[in-house]
Every structure is written in structure tokens, then in C-alpha cells.
Design an enzyme around this catalytic site. Structure first.
Site, short mmCIF file in Angstrom:
data_model
loop_
_atom_site.label_atom_id
_atom_site.label_comp_id
_atom_site.label_asym_id
_atom_site.label_seq_id
_atom_site.Cartn_x
_atom_site.Cartn_y
_atom_site.Cartn_z
N ARG A 244 -16.25 -0.60 -2.06
CA ARG A 244 -15.31 0.49 -2.37
C ARG A 244 -16.00 1.83 -2.55
O ARG A 244 -15.59 2.66 -3.36
CB ARG A 244 -14.46 0.14 -3.60
CG ARG A 244 -13.63 -1.10 -3.39
CD ARG A 244 -12.87 -1.49 -4.65
NE ARG A 244 -12.08 -2.68 -4.40
CZ ARG A 244 -12.55 -3.91 -4.41
NH1 ARG A 244 -13.83 -4.11 -4.67
NH2 ARG A 244 -11.78 -4.94 -4.15
N GLY A 245 -17.05 2.03 -1.79
CA GLY A 245 -17.77 3.30 -1.83
C GLY A 245 -18.94 3.31 -2.79
O GLY A 245 -19.72 4.28 -2.79
N SER B 58 -22.16 3.58 -0.93
CA SER B 58 -22.36 4.85 -0.22
C SER B 58 -22.48 6.03 -1.17
O SER B 58 -22.52 7.19 -0.73
CB SER B 58 -21.21 5.09 0.76
OG SER B 58 -19.97 5.14 0.09
N TYR C 195 0.86 -1.19 0.00
CA TYR C 195 0.00 0.00 0.00
C TYR C 195 0.90 1.24 0.00
O TYR C 195 1.53 1.56 0.99
CB TYR C 195 -0.90 0.03 1.24
CG TYR C 195 -1.99 -1.01 1.29
CD1 TYR C 195 -2.27 -1.83 0.22
CD2 TYR C 195 -2.75 -1.15 2.44
CE1 TYR C 195 -3.28 -2.77 0.29
CE2 TYR C 195 -3.77 -2.09 2.52
CZ TYR C 195 -4.02 -2.90 1.44
OH TYR C 195 -5.02 -3.84 1.51
N LEU D 285 -18.53 -1.80 1.68
CA LEU D 285 -19.26 -0.74 0.97
C LEU D 285 -19.01 -0.82 -0.53
O LEU D 285 -19.32 0.12 -1.26
CB LEU D 285 -18.84 0.63 1.49
CG LEU D 285 -19.07 0.89 2.98
CD1 LEU D 285 -18.56 2.27 3.37
CD2 LEU D 285 -20.55 0.74 3.34
#
Length: 304
Positions: A185-186, A189, A34, A183
């Protein structure tokens, strides 16, 4: 917090980790790839400056080029020990709590990879061994070498494939789940990729006609959440929490505001009937597009 979703603010990242620890969060999940080590250094700094400790779960094995490209995977025994040495240095700790290959290396028998991590357990550098995105056969082979603590795998209202074969096997073996992508990856949302470097711009579920079709699922989740008086984010996380006490959702919060909203899911209680109605309202079978692009999907032993 380290590039995958575009630029982030270092001070806000540190403050978010501190706020999570203050709220009682006890698990921090990262990977040595990361941000090419940035995320481990960030967590190390947060823990040095912070208030308390947490269990550290670290993925390894993915190889990055200087330009950020993905150039392969290495889970050979020597790579296990080399990667762990660098992770310990970046995190500023003498051990990690859970260590796991991020993917199955097709060139290395899983027994060899797990055996090398088991040596690190015996030496005191690792407390427990995990896996990520592997299927039932691989879990069984790994578990025969050393007990596996948990499997990290994508699991969400619209990503429910693990329920069919993988979760029953994990229950049988006593292996837990850290569920990421709760989620999507959004997507659930209402988030849209916009910043430079946001890898979601290349994911099938976020692009073209797929995005338009998936908006209908997002709208259905929004309505169900509004009817219950919570946000879509909180309802999606509460759903994952309601699916079994062996499941721990991994929440990707980049800011204190996102963290606070996600933690609100702990106050949401769903009955079995509400879970069933939610799954009917947001049917996984209607999602358009795969979780990753074609290349990414080929790396998933869990999808075989």
C-alpha cells in the site's frame, strides 16, 4: 481511484485507465464497494470512452453505510445475484470475467456462495470464479463446487505468509494468484498517508513505532534498487513477477506517472540469486505491525 487513499482526480483516473489499456494491460480489478459503486462507474465510463476492452475482475459482499463505514458482509446466494446485477449496470457490460466474494462470509457456507456464482456462469453473466483472502481449506471446498480461476491475496516482500501453505495448494489445484498490496500500500515506495480519508492512517504498519521500524526495511529496498539502477517500486513489482508465472501483480496506480513507473518493472529481470539477496536485505520476518487493524485481521480466512 475511489476514496480509499483520499480524494482523486476523475479526469486523471480515466486517463490512467486509458494509458494502461494502451500499454497492453489486460486486467482491471475492482469491487462494488469501492467508493460505494463509484469505481465501477468510473471503469464503465473509461471503457465507453476508451480504446479497447479488458478482463474485469469484480469483488462483492462488503457492506457500506452512507457515511462510508463498513457495516458487515453478505455472500448469501440472493446477495450474489443482486450484487452482480448492480455491478453489470454500473460497469455497462453484459458479463464480468471474474467474480469473487471479497471475504469469506462466516454465516454462509462457501459452497452456497460458489454455487450461486456458478449459476451465473451457466447463465452467461460471469466467465470465471475467483476467491479473495481465504485459506487452503476454503479454496479446496470452493474448487470442489466449481473450478476456481484465481485467488486474490496480499503478497509482497514483507507479506509472504501465502508461500508456506496457500501457494503450494494453489499450484496443486491449478489456481492462479492475483497478488495485491505488492508495494504494501505504498509503504515500500516511501508513500505516507496524508490526504483526508486515506485509510492507511489506521493501518498498524504505517503508524507510530511500527512506521519507524519499517523505515529500515524501506531504506534497505531503496539501496538495493539503486544498486540495480531501478526504483524501489519497480524492484518490488519485479520481485513478485519473479516468484512464479502463476502470479499476476495487481498494481494500484492512481496517475499516469505512477502507472509508467510500475510498468517499468517489466523491463527488470531478476535472477534466483538476486531474488534471494533481496529477500535477505528486506526480511519479511522483521516487518512491524499487521496488514490490517485488529477488526480487519479477523475477517481474513487466509490468516487462520
Amino acid at each position: 481511484m475511489s476514496g480509499m487513499y483520499g480524494p482523486s482526480d476523475e479526469a486523471e483516473s480515466i486517463a490512467t485507465i486509458h494509458a494502461a489499456l494502451d500499454a497492453g494491460v489486460t486486467l482491471l480489478d475492482t469491487g462494488d464497494f469501492y467508493g460505494a459503486g463509484h469505481n465501477e462507474m468510473l471503469i464503465g465510463r473509461a471503457l465507453r470512452e476508451g480504446r479497447g476492452q479488458a478482463l474485469l475482475s469484480v469483488k462483492f459482499g462488503a457492506l457500506r453505510g452512507p457515511d462510508g463505514s463498513w457495516v458487515g458482509f453478505d455472500a448469501r446466494p440472493a446477495a450474489v445475484k443482486n450484487s452482480l446485477a448492480y455491478s453489470l449496470k454500473r460497469l455497462g457490460v453484459d458479463h464480468v470475467d471474474i467474480y469473487r466474494p471479497a471475504r469469506l462470509d462466516p454465516a454462509v457456507p462457501v459452497e452456497e456462495t460458489i454455487g450461486a456464482i456458478a449459476e451465473m456462469v451457466k447463465a452467461g453473466y460471469v466467465r470465471a470464479i475467483g476467491l479473495s483472502e481465504v485459506g487452503v481449506e476454503t479454496v479446496r471446498r470452493a474448487h470442489a463446487v466449481h473450478p476456481i480461476a484465481d485467488l486474490q491475496i496480499e503478497y509482497a516482500l514483507i507479506s509472504r505468509a501465502p508461500e508456506a501453505r496457500i501457494f503450494p495448494a494453489l499450484r496443486e489445484l491449478g489456481v492462479g494468484v492475483t497478488a495485491y498490496g505488492v508495494l504494501s500500500r505504498g509503504l515500500l515506495s516511501g508513500s505516507r498517508p496524508s490526504a483526508a480519508g486515506d485509510f492507511r492512517a489506521h493501518l498498524p504498519r504505517f503508524t507510530g513505532d511500527n512506521r519507524a521500524r519499517n523505515e529500515r526495511l524501506v531504506a534497505a529496498l531503496d539501496k538495493t534498487a539503486a544498486d540495480k539502477g531501478v526504483t524501489a517500486t519497480q524492484l518490488a513489482i519485479a520481485w513478485a513477477l519473479a516468484k512464479g508465472d502463476f502470479i499476476v501483480p495487481v498494481i494500484g496506480a492512481r496517475t499516469r506517472k505512477q502507472l509508467a513507473e510500475s510498468l517499468g518493472a517489466l523491463e527488470v529481470t531478476l535472477s534466483a540469486e538476486e531474488v534471494a539477496r533481496l529477500e535477505d536485505a528486506v526480511p519479511a520476518g522483521e516487518v512491524a505491525g499487521t496488514r490490517y487493524d485488529e477488526r480487519g485481521m479477523r475477517t481474513l480466512d487466509s490468516e487462520r
